[in-house]
Write an enzyme that holds these catalytic residues in place. Structure first.
Site, mmCIF file in Angstrom:
data_model
loop_
_atom_site.group_PDB
_atom_site.id
_atom_site.type_symbol
_atom_site.label_atom_id
_atom_site.label_comp_id
_atom_site.label_asym_id
_atom_site.label_seq_id
_atom_site.Cartn_x
_atom_site.Cartn_y
_atom_site.Cartn_z
ATOM 1 N N HIS A 175 115.613 31.809 31.421
ATOM 2 C CA HIS A 175 117.008 32.158 31.679
ATOM 3 C C HIS A 175 117.275 33.646 31.489
ATOM 4 O O HIS A 175 116.678 34.286 30.639
ATOM 5 C CB HIS A 175 117.937 31.396 30.717
ATOM 6 C CG HIS A 175 117.793 29.921 30.807
ATOM 7 N ND1 HIS A 175 117.964 29.099 29.726
ATOM 8 C CD2 HIS A 175 117.484 29.093 31.850
ATOM 9 C CE1 HIS A 175 117.783 27.836 30.084
ATOM 10 N NE2 HIS A 175 117.486 27.814 31.366
ATOM 11 N N LYS B 134 118.454 39.672 22.981
ATOM 12 C CA LYS B 134 118.418 38.497 22.105
ATOM 13 C C LYS B 134 117.439 38.723 20.966
ATOM 14 O O LYS B 134 116.437 39.414 21.135
ATOM 15 C CB LYS B 134 117.971 37.255 22.879
ATOM 16 C CG LYS B 134 118.893 36.846 23.997
ATOM 17 C CD LYS B 134 118.313 35.683 24.782
ATOM 18 C CE LYS B 134 119.220 35.328 25.948
ATOM 19 N NZ LYS B 134 118.613 34.315 26.809
ATOM 20 N N ASP C 254 117.187 23.914 35.384
ATOM 21 C CA ASP C 254 115.850 24.506 35.351
ATOM 22 C C ASP C 254 114.927 23.909 36.405
ATOM 23 O O ASP C 254 114.003 24.574 36.868
ATOM 24 C CB ASP C 254 115.246 24.388 33.956
ATOM 25 C CG ASP C 254 115.970 25.282 32.950
ATOM 26 O OD1 ASP C 254 116.659 26.225 33.382
ATOM 27 O OD2 ASP C 254 115.850 25.029 31.745
ATOM 28 N N TYR D 244 119.282 31.935 17.920
ATOM 29 C CA TYR D 244 119.195 33.211 18.615
ATOM 30 C C TYR D 244 120.544 33.909 18.640
ATOM 31 O O TYR D 244 121.587 33.301 18.827
ATOM 32 C CB TYR D 244 118.564 33.100 19.998
ATOM 33 C CG TYR D 244 119.154 32.119 20.967
ATOM 34 C CD1 TYR D 244 119.935 32.562 22.029
ATOM 35 C CD2 TYR D 244 118.891 30.761 20.867
ATOM 36 C CE1 TYR D 244 120.446 31.675 22.957
ATOM 37 C CE2 TYR D 244 119.398 29.865 21.788
ATOM 38 C CZ TYR D 244 120.180 30.327 22.828
ATOM 39 O OH TYR D 244 120.689 29.444 23.740
#
Length: 180
Positions: free
Chosen positions: A62, A71, A167, A131
């Site tokens: 992603h 991130k 996905d 995250y």
């Protein structure tokens, strides 16, 4: 905390050297502004996310095109195979990926700068991933890159992971380049 370079410019492993363990379990700081600022990571972080996945769940790959996100990834429970792909247009390592095992035992973090796609595969029965993101989530700007695209040559170690509908419809690298 100690920052280690990877083979891709701007992508870092952060080792947490302050882990406290005893017969009850373990404790470590997952976020400390002063310590992370001392690592000179470019961005400040606005949003934390927690993902819980079972074994063989593959999330990703992603990225957010507009309003991109840096991130910092770590695992608080379990073990994951984590992958970051450089999709920065002018980068010498465009299309290259970096992979690492993150787990509750190694307590490592992966800093992923803006312009990378990210994904992971759950390796333990239960995996809890924390995250932090430098920007908020904007679903209208999200893209998914096909996890098994031959042009990426990522060896995931699995043939039939558990995937989301989104996905399953991921773009190949060639489609991503053509459309962006």
């Amino acid at each position: 905390m100690k920052k280690k370079k990877t083979s891709i410019k701007g992508l870092f492993i952060i080792e947490n050297n302050r882990i406290f363990q005893d017969n009850r379990g373990f404790f470590f700081e997952s976020w400390n502004l002063n310590k992370f600022n001392s690592l000179s990571l470019i961005d400040t972080f606005k949003q934390d996310n927690i993902s819980i996945s079972k074994k063989n769940v593959l999330r990703g790959l992603h990225l957010q095109l507009k309003k991109p996100q840096s991130k910092i990834i770590t695992v608080t429970h379990g073990k994951i195979f984590d992958v970051a792909i450089d999709l920065r247009k002018n980068s010498r390592t465009f299309g290259k990926h970096y992979k690492i095992i993150l787990s509750e035992k190694n307590c490592k973090f992966l800093f992923i700068p803006k312009g990378f796609a990210h994904g992971f595969l759950g390796l333990s029965k239960e995996n809890i991933v924390l995250y932090s993101c430098s920007n908020y989530r904007y679903s209208q700007y999200e893209r998914s890159i096909k996890w098994n695209d031959k042009d990426l040559s990522i060896k995931w170690g699995i043939k039939n992971p558990i995937l989301s509908k989104r996905d399953l419809k991921g773009l190949t690298l060639k489609e991503f380049i053509k459309n962006n």
